[in-house]
Write an enzyme that holds these catalytic residues in place. Sequence first.
Site, PDB file in Angstrom:
ATOM      1  N   GLY A 159       0.545  -1.221  -0.109  1.00  0.00           N
ATOM      2  CA  GLY A 159      -0.107   0.088  -0.087  1.00  0.00           C
ATOM      3  C   GLY A 159       0.738   1.414   0.139  1.00  0.00           C
ATOM      4  N   ASP A 160       2.057   1.114   0.719  1.00  0.00           N
ATOM      5  CA  ASP A 160       2.840   2.397   0.805  1.00  0.00           C
ATOM      6  C   ASP A 160       3.313   2.714  -0.715  1.00  0.00           C
ATOM      7  OD1 ASP A 160       2.868   2.507   3.462  1.00  0.00           O
ATOM      8  OD2 ASP A 160       4.639   1.382   3.718  1.00  0.00           O
ATOM      9  N   ILE A 161       3.589   1.725  -1.427  1.00  0.00           N
ATOM     10  CA  ILE A 161       4.396   1.896  -2.675  1.00  0.00           C
ATOM     11  C   ILE A 161       3.394   2.272  -3.586  1.00  0.00           C
ATOM     12  CG2 ILE A 161       5.712   0.939  -4.690  1.00  0.00           C
ATOM     13  CD1 ILE A 161       7.246  -0.835  -2.417  1.00  0.00           C
TER      14      ILE A 161
END
Length: 394
Positions: A159-161
């Site tokens: 989700g971060d990327i």
Amino acid sequence: MKKFLEGIRVVGFETAGAGPTASKLLAEYGAEVILIEPINGINTRVSRSFDFYFLHKKSIAINMKTEEGMEIVHKLLAKADVFISNYRKRAVDKFGLDYETLHAKYPRLIHATLTGYGENGPLKDYPGFDTTAYWGRAGLAKSMREKDGDPIVTPSSIGDIASGTVLCGGIMGALYHRERTGEAMKVYISLYGMGVYQNQEQMFFSQVGYQYPQSRLYPRRAYANTYLLKDGYFHFHTLDPKRDMPRVLKVIGRDDLISDPAYYEHWTDDGEWAVKMREIMDEGFKKLTVEEAKAGFKEQDIAFGEICGPDDVVKDPQAEANKLLYKHRTTYGDEVYFAASPLKFMDDTVCEDGPAPRCGQHTAEILREYGYSDQEIAALAEKQVVRTDKGTVK
């Protein structure tokens, strides 16, 4: 890589992986990215993935709790094109780095933020990681687990990327808008919002009668399902079962069924037919190896995919051929493969490798650029307003 962002200066007030993904991509495309760190370093430095998120950046270590420290921050912002932050809104507001304050002072500064749950609503000030906001709250972890099984151990940073990559695109759009109109916009995204967007199809189907999580044993469509072979799992998918399923039956050695249209004209039906056909497919696939199934599907020109692990991807000739990986020696001494940007512009070269910055590695260099003398820099370091690099790894 094409360095089309040369001349763009980015100031990052960042930690973890989501915001740093956006600024890392900007750096790879040529922007100068200055990371503001506390004088003891950001907490992400304890992670072995630090190198991946902070390559190609300069580190300036500042005590933002001091008046002199904030004076330096504002000197950086006065000459910057973009400010990126992924701290909670209350932390950004505490230092007077909110959009309204900065836009009034620096009208050409694009303000980009990434939060856990968005800027409004009851969760706006909650801490959020991709495991909690993206996977959990947005419904992805439940959608992806096997029915009647435990929730998956969510892979970290996906989700971060994803969120950081979208934010990078938003920043480039804002830069284009500023070039055309002179207006510097606010750009923002949340891990939760990214998860909701990526969970769209499951949300749609859940509203028209389908239940999540599902099971491969009771699929909605047996022609879009996962199967166990002799030596691994295999997934195939077709949008035209009437055309492709006779070919699939041939691959799994069930030529005897091809002459009966009932075995492939009803593949679009849910329920009993899907389970019946899944059982036939299971029986056929378990006699094949992954390589045998791949050869058969390739010959029949049907979309397929062996289900790989991350350790397989770093050895995948397809990734190598498309220059999606490059070798990097981390600050811990490991030589590993990192993922290159999947987005290419005119060429397929990867970014140049290089070490992630040490905490405060570029403090003196940056301060000199902004008019500070060596004596002034030494005095600020003595007062612990800034930290200058002493050659330590972290």
